[in-house]
Design a protein around this motif. Sequence first.
Motif, short mmCIF file in Angstrom:
data_model
loop_
_atom_site.label_atom_id
_atom_site.label_comp_id
_atom_site.label_asym_id
_atom_site.label_seq_id
_atom_site.Cartn_x
_atom_site.Cartn_y
_atom_site.Cartn_z
N ARG A 47 0.85 -1.15 -0.01
CA ARG A 47 -0.04 -0.02 0.10
C ARG A 47 0.98 1.22 -0.24
NH1 ARG A 47 -4.47 -1.79 -1.90
NH2 ARG A 47 -5.44 -3.30 -0.39
N PHE A 48 0.32 2.17 -0.67
CA PHE A 48 1.02 3.52 -0.79
C PHE A 48 0.94 4.26 0.89
CE2 PHE A 48 0.80 8.06 -0.82
CZ PHE A 48 1.84 8.47 -1.71
N PRO A 49 2.09 4.50 1.35
CA PRO A 49 2.05 5.08 2.86
C PRO A 49 1.39 6.14 3.13
CG PRO A 49 4.12 5.39 1.72
CD PRO A 49 3.27 4.58 0.68
N LEU A 50 0.76 6.36 4.42
CA LEU A 50 0.43 7.36 4.86
C LEU A 50 1.49 8.34 5.28
CD1 LEU A 50 -2.54 6.27 7.25
CD2 LEU A 50 -2.80 7.14 5.13
N LEU A 51 1.34 9.72 4.94
CA LEU A 51 2.66 10.56 4.92
C LEU A 51 1.89 11.87 5.53
CD1 LEU A 51 4.25 10.03 1.63
CD2 LEU A 51 4.96 8.91 4.02
N ASN A 52 0.81 11.79 6.18
CA ASN A 52 0.09 12.98 6.75
C ASN A 52 0.63 14.01 7.50
OD1 ASN A 52 -0.41 10.34 7.96
ND2 ASN A 52 -1.84 11.76 9.21
N HIS A 53 1.85 13.39 8.28
CA HIS A 53 2.53 14.18 9.25
C HIS A 53 3.66 14.92 8.65
CE1 HIS A 53 0.06 12.84 12.44
NE2 HIS A 53 0.45 11.42 12.28
N LEU A 67 3.97 -0.33 -6.03
CA LEU A 67 3.00 0.15 -4.83
C LEU A 67 1.74 0.16 -5.52
CD1 LEU A 67 4.86 3.35 -3.72
CD2 LEU A 67 4.91 1.31 -2.53
N ASP A 68 0.85 -0.27 -4.65
CA ASP A 68 -0.54 -0.31 -4.87
C ASP A 68 -1.64 0.43 -3.98
OD1 ASP A 68 -0.97 -2.09 -2.77
OD2 ASP A 68 -0.90 -3.83 -3.82
N GLY A 69 -2.92 0.07 -4.22
CA GLY A 69 -3.61 0.62 -3.43
C GLY A 69 -4.12 2.45 -3.62
N ILE A 70 -4.45 3.17 -2.98
CA ILE A 70 -5.01 4.41 -3.40
C ILE A 70 -3.90 5.49 -2.88
CG2 ILE A 70 -7.70 3.77 -3.27
CD1 ILE A 70 -7.59 5.53 -0.74
N ILE A 71 -3.81 6.74 -3.58
CA ILE A 71 -2.96 7.74 -3.25
C ILE A 71 -3.79 8.35 -2.19
CG2 ILE A 71 -2.01 9.89 -3.85
CD1 ILE A 71 -2.28 8.77 -6.85
N SER A 87 4.87 7.56 -10.68
CA SER A 87 4.64 6.93 -11.97
C SER A 87 5.11 5.54 -11.94
CB SER A 87 5.15 7.74 -13.23
OG SER A 87 6.59 7.52 -13.08
N ASN A 88 4.64 4.78 -12.91
CA ASN A 88 4.92 3.16 -13.04
C ASN A 88 5.09 2.50 -11.65
OD1 ASN A 88 5.87 3.59 -15.90
ND2 ASN A 88 7.54 4.88 -15.06
N ASN A 89 3.84 2.48 -11.21
CA ASN A 89 3.47 1.70 -9.93
C ASN A 89 2.05 0.78 -10.39
OD1 ASN A 89 5.28 1.91 -7.50
ND2 ASN A 89 5.08 4.03 -8.31
N GLN A 90 1.18 0.51 -9.31
CA GLN A 90 0.04 -0.15 -9.68
C GLN A 90 -0.90 0.54 -8.79
OE1 GLN A 90 0.97 -4.39 -8.72
NE2 GLN A 90 2.82 -4.20 -9.97
N LEU A 91 -0.88 1.75 -8.66
CA LEU A 91 -1.76 2.57 -7.88
C LEU A 91 -3.08 2.63 -8.34
CD1 LEU A 91 0.75 5.57 -6.90
CD2 LEU A 91 -0.07 3.79 -5.52
N GLN A 92 -4.23 2.65 -7.66
CA GLN A 92 -5.69 2.39 -7.95
C GLN A 92 -6.26 3.56 -7.41
OE1 GLN A 92 -5.82 -0.86 -6.01
NE2 GLN A 92 -4.73 -2.06 -7.40
N GLY A 93 -7.59 3.64 -7.74
CA GLY A 93 -8.62 4.72 -7.47
C GLY A 93 -8.59 5.98 -7.79
N ALA A 94 -9.00 7.09 -7.37
CA ALA A 94 -9.20 8.53 -7.96
C ALA A 94 -7.87 9.43 -7.78
CB ALA A 94 -10.52 9.07 -7.46
#
Length: 191
Positions: A47-53, A67-71, A87-94
């Motif tokens: 999964r794309f990591p949470l970087l909110n901090h 990497l997969d999952g959502i941004i 770019s050049n990952n497997q990210l999904q969603g909006a």
Amino acid sequence: MCTTARPFRVSTLNLSAQSLAGEITSSLANLTFLRALDLSSNRFFGRFPLLNHLQHLGFLYMNDNSLDGIISDTLTNCSKLTQIDLSNNQLQGAIPPRIGSLEYLNLGNNSLTGIIPATIGNLVKFGYLNLGMNNLTGIIPATVENLTLLTVLRLEYNQFEGKIPDGVWQLANLTYLLLGQNRLSGGFHRP
């Protein structure tokens, strides 16, 4: 690299092309003084990591991994972001509707779906935008005409429909435009 004043904190983490593999740890979010993060060209997955901090983060490069999952929409907390390359990952969603004050965004060659948010026109400092080779649908929003500094616009290999907004042809700095392999209609003209 670390900050130059005490307490010394990590400000730049560059692990590009180091043949690293595995999932990206969520503890990266503890590097709250991080300004640049480059994990590109490795074999990271999960999964794309949470970087909110990471409120000081200006540059984020995680391209050329698996990497997969959502941004995550939590990237909006990283208000100083100016460059993102996933770019050049497997990210999904909006595509998140609000991401920093970007000048460079490369989300090409993923599996993103949905539309281009009309709010993209608010990112008036954009110089480079690549959303090509995804599964995006809908129309190209007319708000792209606000991106007057744009030099590269790549939207090829998606499922966009409708007319190419007239404002695209008014972008005086645009030198590279890829719109092929969509379902666009109408002609084009550049004054």
